[in-house]
Design a protein around this motif. Structure first.
Motif, short mmCIF file in Angstrom:
data_model
loop_
_atom_site.label_atom_id
_atom_site.label_comp_id
_atom_site.label_asym_id
_atom_site.label_seq_id
_atom_site.Cartn_x
_atom_site.Cartn_y
_atom_site.Cartn_z
N THR A 1 -12.50 7.06 12.56
CA THR A 1 -12.65 7.64 11.94
C THR A 1 -12.80 8.68 9.95
N VAL A 2 -13.87 8.04 9.10
CA VAL A 2 -13.35 7.58 8.16
C VAL A 2 -14.37 8.44 7.61
N ARG A 3 -13.69 9.60 6.87
CA ARG A 3 -14.42 10.59 6.37
C ARG A 3 -14.26 10.83 4.63
N GLY A 4 -14.11 9.65 4.35
CA GLY A 4 -14.05 9.10 2.35
C GLY A 4 -13.50 8.12 2.68
N GLY A 5 -14.42 7.25 1.36
CA GLY A 5 -14.04 5.48 1.25
C GLY A 5 -14.45 4.51 2.21
N ILE A 6 -14.01 3.20 1.74
CA ILE A 6 -15.04 2.02 2.54
C ILE A 6 -13.97 1.70 3.83
N PRO A 7 -14.48 1.37 4.10
CA PRO A 7 -13.18 0.30 5.56
C PRO A 7 -12.77 -0.51 4.96
N VAL A 8 -11.92 -1.20 4.99
CA VAL A 8 -11.88 -2.93 4.34
C VAL A 8 -11.73 -2.90 5.90
N LEU A 9 -10.87 -3.18 7.28
CA LEU A 9 -11.08 -3.64 8.15
C LEU A 9 -12.16 -2.26 9.27
N THR B 1 -0.88 -2.90 5.43
CA THR B 1 -2.62 -3.54 5.16
C THR B 1 -3.57 -2.33 5.13
N VAL B 2 -4.12 -2.91 3.79
CA VAL B 2 -4.94 -1.37 3.75
C VAL B 2 -6.12 -2.04 4.40
N ILE B 3 -6.79 -0.41 4.83
CA ILE B 3 -7.03 -0.44 6.33
C ILE B 3 -8.73 1.18 5.58
N VAL B 4 -9.00 1.26 4.94
CA VAL B 4 -9.83 1.78 4.13
C VAL B 4 -9.02 2.32 2.70
N THR B 5 -10.30 1.63 1.45
CA THR B 5 -9.75 1.83 0.40
C THR B 5 -11.24 2.97 -0.41
N GLY B 6 -10.13 3.46 -1.56
CA GLY B 6 -10.75 4.66 -2.27
C GLY B 6 -11.76 3.97 -3.51
N ARG C 1 -16.39 3.08 -8.87
CA ARG C 1 -16.06 4.46 -8.83
C ARG C 1 -14.01 4.34 -8.10
N TYR C 2 -13.62 5.89 -7.86
CA TYR C 2 -11.88 6.01 -7.18
C TYR C 2 -12.70 7.25 -7.35
N ILE C 3 -12.43 6.89 -5.41
CA ILE C 3 -11.93 8.51 -4.37
C ILE C 3 -11.17 8.54 -3.90
N ARG C 4 -10.84 9.94 -2.73
CA ARG C 4 -9.54 10.09 -2.32
C ARG C 4 -10.03 9.75 -0.75
N ALA C 5 -9.64 8.27 -0.63
CA ALA C 5 -9.97 7.73 0.66
C ALA C 5 -9.12 9.01 2.10
N ASP C 6 -9.83 9.03 3.20
CA ASP C 6 -9.58 9.80 3.93
C ASP C 6 -9.80 9.49 5.41
N ALA C 7 -9.11 9.13 6.11
CA ALA C 7 -10.01 8.72 7.51
C ALA C 7 -8.52 9.07 8.95
N GLU C 8 -9.17 8.55 9.52
CA GLU C 8 -7.92 8.60 11.03
C GLU C 8 -8.14 7.90 11.95
N ILE C 9 -6.82 6.97 11.92
CA ILE C 9 -7.00 5.26 12.50
C ILE C 9 -6.34 5.19 13.81
N LEU C 10 -7.15 5.31 14.53
CA LEU C 10 -6.28 5.02 16.08
C LEU C 10 -6.23 4.24 16.69
N ALA C 11 -4.88 3.29 16.92
CA ALA C 11 -4.35 2.06 16.89
C ALA C 11 -3.49 1.81 18.44
N ARG C 12 -4.07 0.64 19.30
CA ARG C 12 -2.77 0.72 19.87
C ARG C 12 -1.43 -0.32 19.40
N VAL C 13 -0.41 0.59 20.33
CA VAL C 13 1.18 0.03 18.91
C VAL C 13 2.28 0.07 19.99
N TRP C 14 3.01 -1.20 19.65
CA TRP C 14 4.06 -1.60 20.55
C TRP C 14 5.34 -1.16 20.08
N TYR C 15 6.24 0.02 20.99
CA TYR C 15 7.73 -0.06 20.54
C TYR C 15 8.36 -0.78 21.39
#
Lengths: 97, 390
Positions: free
Chosen positions: B202-210, B220-225, B236-250
């Motif tokens: 869910t990208v609220r600001g910035g350009i998603p790279v992935l 790794t950069v996921i969303v760039t400002g 133009r430089y802005i503040r990137a803002d996003a929610e990235i839900l990913a499957r992670v393993w512990y």
């Protein structure tokens, strides 16, 4: 004769008209019971007999005989008393007066 | 009934042939009788007040009954009984005075409302600012305490002191952490907190790279400002803002030993006492523990700031016993699951958990637990402008 009858019935008519309780005017006994465990008598004259199974009370018009078990007088004053126990029967008989 | 008790009353037995006459005469003369009970053919028992009892002497003569006092009830008789016990009365008086005097002091300080700041820290600061056990309640100045304590503890937003008897309650409110305020022109990127596979973005600001479904490595950069401008040459430089839900393993792996230390009591016991006088402790024994291996049971008793602590030491013998390896593995799995849970962020969702164990030798097992979570891996970091690099 008629005058005597009228004189006798006058107080009753007055109390009925004015809606005054009869026991206040005529000093009639008022008996209040709570189940068969407690009995309260107002406007009594004297206690004639007091035993564990029988109590006889004299009032203005009648003699009240109470039969039962384990009687005790909870409180007694000059015009009322409260009797507790297991009351089986009440018997009214005419007083001699 | 309480008034009658204050004045005093008697339980009497009236014996004679005409007990009913006695009742009638008493009633007609306004003498109150109660709890009248027939006890035999010639006797009744009843209660009468002390003042009325004095009036029945002539009645008993007239009616020809005898009266016997069975029990005396009420305050006058109680006072008469204890009148000669001077020391007991003095003791009661001293007790009442002690209770009144001890109520003038502070015996307990209770802190409420604190969640992060430990109680001991607040109590030690309060001691410096003038609130401690054993002081007079009248000397407490809530306004001055509030001023001085808030100056010394900036983590607190508000404080108030009020007393409930000899207990002083200090109600505090902690400061809420101020959220970081970002400048509109700040340049930030969103990077991955840990390795994983992106499930939703869910990208609220910035350009998603992935994009969703991509595998991402930590940092790794996921969303760039950095937004390239199509109108002008410069970015133009802005503040990137996003929610990235990913499957992670512990994954957690640990070796657990099957040898457990078992403590068996030998039966030897020793008790040590420590006296407390307000904040001062006095050890009646040297601090040395009486046994090499022991179990200690501590109980504290105190009243008005003075008390003692009783420590009971029980000697134990430590032996090593080989446990069932299946039980050890189960215990290990539970421990590792708890360890993983402590590392995971609070809003993560557990998807799957797999656990296994391998026997290494007769006395130890290697336990492995792998847990899959759906977690927000977005982390905001400041970016470096290309112009700044040049």
């Amino acid at each position: 004769m008629a005058r005597k009858k009228a004189k006798r019935l006058a107080p009753k008519k007055i109390t009925k008209t004015l809606d005054i309780p009869e026991d206040v005017i005529f000093n009639s006994p008022r008996i209040t019971m709570m189940s068969n465990k407690e009995l309260r008598i107002e406007n009594y004259t004297s206690i004639l007999l007091y035993e564990e199974n029988q109590v006889s009370v004299a009032t203005k018009d009648v003699i009240l005989s109470i039969q039962g078990e384990n009687f005790s007088i909870e409180i007694i004053t000059d015009d009322e008393f409260t009797l507790t126990g297991s009351i089986v029967c009440l018997e009214f008989s005419q007083s001699r007066s | 009934m309480f008034l009658i008790y204050l004045k005093g009353f008697l339980t009497i037995t009236v014996s004679g042939r005409f007990c009913e006459r006695f009742i009638n005469v008493c009633a007609s003369r306004g003498i109150l009788l109660w709890n009248v009970v027939r006890i035999s053919d010639c006797a009744i028992r009843c209660r009468i007040s002390v003042s009325d009892f004095k009036k029945i002497s002539d009645i008993t003569t007239d009616v020809n009954v005898t009266v016997q006092i069975n029990i005396k009830h009420g305050l006058p008789f109680l006072i008469q009984k204890y009148k000669k016990r001077h020391v007991a009365l003095l003791g009661c008086f001293i007790f009442i005075v002690l209770v009144i005097v001890s109520n003038l002091f502070v015996w307990k300080i209770e802190i409420t409302g604190n969640k992060k700041i430990p109680q001991e820290k607040i109590i030690s600061v309060l001691k410096d600012t003038g609130l401690k056990k054993g002081m007079l309640r009248s000397k407490i100045d809530p306004h001055q305490l509030q001023r001085d304590t808030l100056l010394k503890l900036p983590e607190l937003a508000w404080l108030w002191v009020y007393h409930n008897g000899s207990k002083v309650i200090v109600d505090v409110r902690e400061n809420i952490e101020i959220p970081k305020i970002y400048n509109h022109d700040d340049y930030t990127n969103i990077i991955a907190k840990r390795d994983g596979i992106i499930e939703t973005m869910t990208v609220r600001g910035g350009i998603p790279v992935l994009s969703e479904g991509d595998t991402v490595l930590k940092d790794t950069v996921i969303v760039t400002g950095k937004v390239p401008s199509t109108v002008r040459q410069e970015n133009r430089y802005i503040r990137a803002d996003a929610e990235i839900l990913a499957r992670v393993w512990y994954e957690e792996k640990e070796i657990f030993s099957g040898l457990a230390s078992v403590k068996n009591e030998t039966g030897k016991k020793k008790t040590h006492f420590t006296l407390h006088f307000f904040d001062k402790d006095l050890n009646l024994f040297k601090n040395k523990e009486p046994f090499e291996h022991f179990l200690c049971d501590t109980k504290t008793y105190s009243l008005f700031g003075i008390g003692f602590t009783k420590k009971t030491y029980k000697e134990v013998e430590i032996t090593e016993e080989l446990q069932n390896l299946q039980t050890v593995a189960d215990y290990g799995i539970t421990q590792l699951k708890a360890k993983i849970e402590s590392q995971v962020s609070p809003n993560s969702l557990l998807r799957d958990i797999k656990s296994s164990y391998k026997k290494l030798n007769k006395t130890s097992v290697e336990v492995t637990v792998i847990a899959e979570y759906l977690e927000d891996i977005a982390v905001t970091v400041p970016g470096v402008r290309t112009e700044d690099l040049n």
